[in-house]
Write an enzyme that holds these catalytic residues in place. Structure first.
Site, PDB file in Angstrom:
ATOM      1  N   ASN A 184      54.776  36.277  37.700  1.00  0.00           N
ATOM      2  CA  ASN A 184      53.688  36.718  36.480  1.00  0.00           C
ATOM      3  C   ASN A 184      54.821  37.541  36.301  1.00  0.00           C
ATOM      4  O   ASN A 184      54.496  38.459  35.929  1.00  0.00           O
ATOM      5  CB  ASN A 184      52.633  36.168  37.037  1.00  0.00           C
ATOM      6  CG  ASN A 184      51.783  36.179  35.816  1.00  0.00           C
ATOM      7  OD1 ASN A 184      51.667  35.505  35.230  1.00  0.00           O
ATOM      8  ND2 ASN A 184      51.195  37.562  34.658  1.00  0.00           N
ATOM      9  N   GLU A 185      55.136  36.497  34.773  1.00  0.00           N
ATOM     10  CA  GLU A 185      56.050  37.617  34.007  1.00  0.00           C
ATOM     11  C   GLU A 185      56.930  38.787  34.851  1.00  0.00           C
ATOM     12  O   GLU A 185      56.374  40.003  34.314  1.00  0.00           O
ATOM     13  CB  GLU A 185      54.726  38.939  32.338  1.00  0.00           C
ATOM     14  CG  GLU A 185      53.877  37.160  31.980  1.00  0.00           C
ATOM     15  CD  GLU A 185      53.020  38.654  31.493  1.00  0.00           C
ATOM     16  OE1 GLU A 185      52.366  39.609  31.446  1.00  0.00           O
ATOM     17  OE2 GLU A 185      52.944  37.577  29.815  1.00  0.00           O
ATOM     18  N   GLU A 189      40.286  43.532  33.098  1.00  0.00           N
ATOM     19  CA  GLU A 189      40.068  42.140  32.217  1.00  0.00           C
ATOM     20  C   GLU A 189      38.857  42.124  31.592  1.00  0.00           C
ATOM     21  O   GLU A 189      38.373  40.918  31.354  1.00  0.00           O
ATOM     22  CB  GLU A 189      41.307  41.849  32.836  1.00  0.00           C
ATOM     23  CG  GLU A 189      42.842  41.968  32.431  1.00  0.00           C
ATOM     24  CD  GLU A 189      43.510  41.157  33.207  1.00  0.00           C
ATOM     25  OE1 GLU A 189      43.734  39.762  33.559  1.00  0.00           O
ATOM     26  OE2 GLU A 189      44.852  41.090  32.207  1.00  0.00           O
ATOM     27  N   LYS A 190      37.532  42.251  32.312  1.00  0.00           N
ATOM     28  CA  LYS A 190      36.967  42.223  31.385  1.00  0.00           C
ATOM     29  C   LYS A 190      36.368  42.168  30.381  1.00  0.00           C
ATOM     30  O   LYS A 190      35.321  40.977  30.422  1.00  0.00           O
ATOM     31  CB  LYS A 190      35.358  43.191  32.503  1.00  0.00           C
ATOM     32  CG  LYS A 190      35.556  44.204  32.795  1.00  0.00           C
ATOM     33  CD  LYS A 190      34.203  44.938  33.603  1.00  0.00           C
ATOM     34  CE  LYS A 190      34.693  46.449  33.196  1.00  0.00           C
ATOM     35  NZ  LYS A 190      36.024  46.517  34.022  1.00  0.00           N
ATOM     36  N   PHE A 191      37.180  42.759  29.602  1.00  0.00           N
ATOM     37  CA  PHE A 191      37.186  42.853  28.230  1.00  0.00           C
ATOM     38  C   PHE A 191      37.657  42.091  27.370  1.00  0.00           C
ATOM     39  O   PHE A 191      37.999  41.580  26.489  1.00  0.00           O
ATOM     40  CB  PHE A 191      36.932  44.402  27.256  1.00  0.00           C
ATOM     41  CG  PHE A 191      36.224  44.914  27.811  1.00  0.00           C
ATOM     42  CD1 PHE A 191      34.525  44.439  27.943  1.00  0.00           C
ATOM     43  CD2 PHE A 191      35.584  46.292  28.891  1.00  0.00           C
ATOM     44  CE1 PHE A 191      33.412  44.896  28.393  1.00  0.00           C
ATOM     45  CE2 PHE A 191      35.092  46.996  28.597  1.00  0.00           C
ATOM     46  CZ  PHE A 191      33.886  45.961  29.043  1.00  0.00           C
ATOM     47  N   HIS A 192      38.382  40.559  28.378  1.00  0.00           N
ATOM     48  CA  HIS A 192      39.533  39.761  27.800  1.00  0.00           C
ATOM     49  C   HIS A 192      38.631  38.416  27.751  1.00  0.00           C
ATOM     50  O   HIS A 192      38.294  37.922  28.110  1.00  0.00           O
ATOM     51  CB  HIS A 192      40.651  39.549  28.812  1.00  0.00           C
ATOM     52  CG  HIS A 192      41.918  39.125  28.352  1.00  0.00           C
ATOM     53  ND1 HIS A 192      41.995  37.766  27.999  1.00  0.00           N
ATOM     54  CD2 HIS A 192      42.461  39.848  27.674  1.00  0.00           C
ATOM     55  CE1 HIS A 192      43.356  37.510  26.764  1.00  0.00           C
ATOM     56  NE2 HIS A 192      43.692  38.536  27.337  1.00  0.00           N
ATOM     57  N   ARG A 247      48.805  44.975  39.559  1.00  0.00           N
ATOM     58  CA  ARG A 247      49.302  44.781  40.279  1.00  0.00           C
ATOM     59  C   ARG A 247      51.246  45.171  39.907  1.00  0.00           C
ATOM     60  O   ARG A 247      51.297  46.646  39.212  1.00  0.00           O
ATOM     61  CB  ARG A 247      49.347  43.204  39.131  1.00  0.00           C
ATOM     62  CG  ARG A 247      49.600  43.678  37.319  1.00  0.00           C
ATOM     63  CD  ARG A 247      48.609  42.006  37.308  1.00  0.00           C
ATOM     64  NE  ARG A 247      49.069  42.569  36.027  1.00  0.00           N
ATOM     65  CZ  ARG A 247      48.727  41.158  34.471  1.00  0.00           C
ATOM     66  NH1 ARG A 247      48.127  40.326  35.360  1.00  0.00           N
ATOM     67  NH2 ARG A 247      47.977  41.605  33.472  1.00  0.00           N
ATOM     68  N   GLU A 255      50.120  31.285  28.725  1.00  0.00           N
ATOM     69  CA  GLU A 255      48.921  32.148  27.898  1.00  0.00           C
ATOM     70  C   GLU A 255      48.673  32.585  26.551  1.00  0.00           C
ATOM     71  O   GLU A 255      49.918  33.076  25.831  1.00  0.00           O
ATOM     72  CB  GLU A 255      48.765  33.039  28.625  1.00  0.00           C
ATOM     73  CG  GLU A 255      48.767  33.029  30.540  1.00  0.00           C
ATOM     74  CD  GLU A 255      49.510  34.921  30.924  1.00  0.00           C
ATOM     75  OE1 GLU A 255      49.158  35.890  29.926  1.00  0.00           O
ATOM     76  OE2 GLU A 255      49.653  34.798  31.949  1.00  0.00           O
ATOM     77  N   TRP A 289      43.833  45.255  25.780  1.00  0.00           N
ATOM     78  CA  TRP A 289      45.495  45.748  25.998  1.00  0.00           C
ATOM     79  C   TRP A 289      45.544  46.302  24.106  1.00  0.00           C
ATOM     80  O   TRP A 289      46.929  47.421  24.588  1.00  0.00           O
ATOM     81  CB  TRP A 289      46.258  45.416  26.482  1.00  0.00           C
ATOM     82  CG  TRP A 289      46.699  43.937  26.957  1.00  0.00           C
ATOM     83  CD1 TRP A 289      46.091  42.891  27.380  1.00  0.00           C
ATOM     84  CD2 TRP A 289      47.391  43.718  25.217  1.00  0.00           C
ATOM     85  NE1 TRP A 289      46.436  41.984  26.479  1.00  0.00           N
ATOM     86  CE2 TRP A 289      47.738  42.523  25.530  1.00  0.00           C
ATOM     87  CE3 TRP A 289      48.249  44.016  24.589  1.00  0.00           C
ATOM     88  CZ2 TRP A 289      48.182  41.483  24.730  1.00  0.00           C
ATOM     89  CZ3 TRP A 289      49.140  43.982  23.987  1.00  0.00           C
ATOM     90  CH2 TRP A 289      49.522  41.992  23.934  1.00  0.00           C
TER      91      TRP A 289
END
Ligand code: GAL
Length: 660
Positions: A144-145, A348-351, A106, A300, A308
């Site tokens: 976003n950000e 982001e699957k480990f978030h 992104r 958030e 990360w």
């Protein structure tokens, strides 16, 4: 907002439709009443240029609304579709070294690129006209950000936009030359066309150029935001926000940003391996409240680990609750997480998420549900102010300026110095607001300026007036040195602060790496000493070692009805900073609890006192009378705060005297 809004980023596009139904059922179970939707879905709702597919979004919006869940509707402009990058390669962000950002992730686009801005305007127009009066939409989540992949873009379009921005700001090029001091090295410009964007160049780039470049770069993102906000406002009455990154994004002036949003929202992630990360969280929350000038929302944070950091440590039982309620204590009216349901695919699957991969038979889910119940009971805090008698000066431009190249020492770090003072005040249970140096200071008993390197004449005059009218001011070294163009104030340092502090500086004496110096007060100084010449100020402590042995290290100047302290070194907390702050707080008459353990976070918001125990032992805090806002228990003497726990008291009477 009447209730504390609770929820998170919701990405239903990652799941089959039957999961959506389970999602809303679970959201209701947890008390979720607001979700951010569509933050990254541009490639899905506009599959090819000008062709739209809102089918899924329509159904999700209706489903949420039918279940009493509000929507914070995203504009998806932080994740441009692959077709846009391919059709317009010129929109790609170029970094300092000239590297062009590829797709596959992104962000990474130039905020000034016409093709990007046109595509943004068009998708936002579509979204706003379609959903502007949808009853689920309560808030617009623009982009976003902003600046997540880098605030500065060094492409040719940005460089040209910078030149126009300068022409607008200075009118004629000689004004720019004078302001920037371009006679130095003969770097004078004969027309605005000659100014280059400051990408990779030999060292020693004009600092005034660098500062204006930073201002311009931040404004380019703000313009991208306001363009979207204005389109939205033509179709919708719902307020707009964008999520800030306070205080981790040093390249955006969020005081400036706050002028443009209807609701200030912030993203905050704990630095998992930092021992005092809860203090850093408090600082972020106080700073966010301060830029907002009142209540704000967490857009958030995380229920547990992020994905990360070098080692993504899970939150311990109760830690998410402590973190969330600390934000609430410090002015948040909404608590949202990234994200609702943990992803299976993608980066982001480990978030962590509110619904973990392991589902609902998990400690984490139970904590999410319990937090929702806590928030319902605490809705009385909504809109209430946080009590603060002390202000800390925070100025992003001063941060930028101080950390440009070729300073007297690499150890002169803005954030480090602020954190030392903030942390020391935190451990003394003092809640602070952050202020710009030009702000109205009349409501504060004490103003602390740990790092005000760049200080305009107007700001210095403001500080002086504050002291003369009875204020107490504490200034630390390397403050009041330059003006807004990084040009040294005339005469001796600290320029426009000389009269206020009653002294001037003959010479700076930065210390060697790791070195320290003793003061006669028993304190230890690091990083810095300097040759002070007193002109009205009295010495409260002197250096006993080093190049300034025998000379003042700590001074006080009485001026008008107030007083100004000055500290010429980085004081060690235990031996120097803490006792100094304690003395100055007493002199200023700042009311604060004494004798309660340092790991207790105590914050007063409206009619509530929040007591958060970050330690490993149970503590009793005496002197608070009232009812437990969560349990209903009445307290008449002491309030027990279990290890790792949070107690919120709706106060009848408060005079915190002691604790054990
Ligand atoms: C934020 C971002 C979110 C998510 C999160 C993960 O920076 O806004 O979309 O990526 O980080 O911690």
């Amino acid at each position: 907002m009447k209730t504390i809004r609770y929820g998170g980023d919701y990405n239903p596009e990652q799941w089959p439709e039957e999961v959506w139904h389970e999602d809303v059922r679970l959201m209701r179970e947890a008390g979720v009443d607001l979700v951010s939707l569509g933050v990254f879905n541009w490639g899905l709702i506009e599959p090819t240029p000008g062709e739209y597919d809102f089918g899924d979004l329509d159904r999700v919006m209706d489903l949420l609304h039918g279940n009493g869940i509000g929507v914070c509707l995203g504009t998806p402009t932080s994740s441009p579709p692959a077709w846009l990058r391919r059709a317009h390669p010129e929109i790609r962000l170029v970094d300092y070294d000239g590297r062009v950002m590829a797709g596959g992730s992104r962000h990474g686009v130039c905020p000034s690129a016409p093709a990007y801005l046109e595509a943004c305007a068009s998708i936002v127009e579509r979204l706003a006209s379609r959903y502007g009066d949808h009853p689920a939409v309560e808030l617009w989540h623009v982009h976003n950000e902003f600046g997540w992949a880098g605030v500065e873009c060094f492409c040719a379009v940005s460089a040209a936009a910078f030149r126009s921005w300068l022409a607008e700001k200075y009118g004629d090029v000689d004004r720019l030359n004078r302001a920037w001091g371009t006679v130095f090295w003969g770097l004078v410009y004969r027309s605005f066309d000659q100014v280059e964007a400051p990408s990779a160049a030999p060292p020693g780039v004009n600092p005034a150029l660098l500062l204006d470049w930073k201002r311009f770069s931040a404004e380019a993102h703000i313009a991208c935001y306001t363009m979207q906000r204005e389109i939205i406002a033509r179709h919708s009455e719902a307020p707009a926000t964008t999520n800030f990154m306070i205080p981790n994004c040093g390249d955006m002036d969020y005081f400036r940003w706050a002028e443009e949003v209807d609701v200030v929202s912030n993203n905050h992630y704990l630095i998992a391996e930092r021992e005092d990360n809860h203090v850093e969280l408090s600082m972020s929350a106080d700073l966010t409240r301060s830029v907002a000038g009142g209540p704000w929302m967490v857009m958030e944070h995380s229920t547990s680990a992020v994905n990360w950091q070098p080692r993504n440590i899970a939150k311990t039982p109760g830690q998410m609750r402590r973190n969330s309620l600390a934000h609430l204590a410090r002015g948040a009216d909404g608590l949202m997480f990234f994200q609702w349901r943990a992803s299976r695919a993608g980066a982001e699957k480990f978030h962590s998420a509110m619904v973990p991969h392991g589902g609902t038979d998990t400690r984490l889910w139970r904590e999410v549900v319990d937090l929702g119940a806590d928030l319902e009971r605490l809705s009385g805090v909504v809109g209430a102010d946080v009590a603060a008698e002390v202000a800390v000066v925070w100025d992003w431009e001063s941060w930028w300026a101080q950390e440009l190249e070729w300073r007297p020492s690499v150890d002169l770090r803005f954030r480090e110095r602020i954190e030392e003072y903030y942390g020391s005040l935190w451990r003394q249970h003092v809640t602070v607001d952050f202020v710009r140096p030009e702000a109205d200071l009349s409501g504060y008993r004490l103003v602390v300026a740990p790092s005000a390197y760049l200080l305009t004449d107007a700001a210095a005059k403001n500080l002086r007036g504050y002291v003369e009218r009875g204020g107490y001011l504490l200034v630390s070294y390397f403050s009041g040195i330059v003006d807004e163009h990084d040009v040294v104030h005339p005469g001796a340092h600290p320029g426009p602060l000389r009269d206020t502090l009653g002294l001037w500086i003959e010479e700076f004496h930065p210390l060697t790496e790791g070195a320290s110096l003793a003061l006669d007060s028993g304190a230890v100084g690091r990083i810095w000493s300097e040759h002070l010449r007193l002109e009205g100020a009295e010495a409260l402590a002197v250096f006993t070692e080093g190049p300034d042995a025998g000379r003042a290290a700590l001074t006080r100047n009485r001026l008008g009805r107030g007083a100004a302290w000055y500290v010429a070194t980085a004081l060690d907390d235990a031996t120097g900073l803490r006792p100094l702050l304690s003395e100055v707080l007493d002199a200023a008459g700042v009311d604060r609890p004494r004798g309660i353990p340092e790991e207790i976070e105590l914050v007063r918001r409206g009619g509530y006192v929040f007591l958060i125990n970050h330690g490993e032992r149970d503590v009793e805090v005496a002197g608070i009378e009232g009812a437990d806002a969560l349990e209903g228990t009445a307290y008449t003497g002491a309030v027990p705060v279990p290890a790792g726990g949070v107690v919120v008291v709706r106060i009848a009477k408060e005079r915190v005297e002691s604790g054990r």
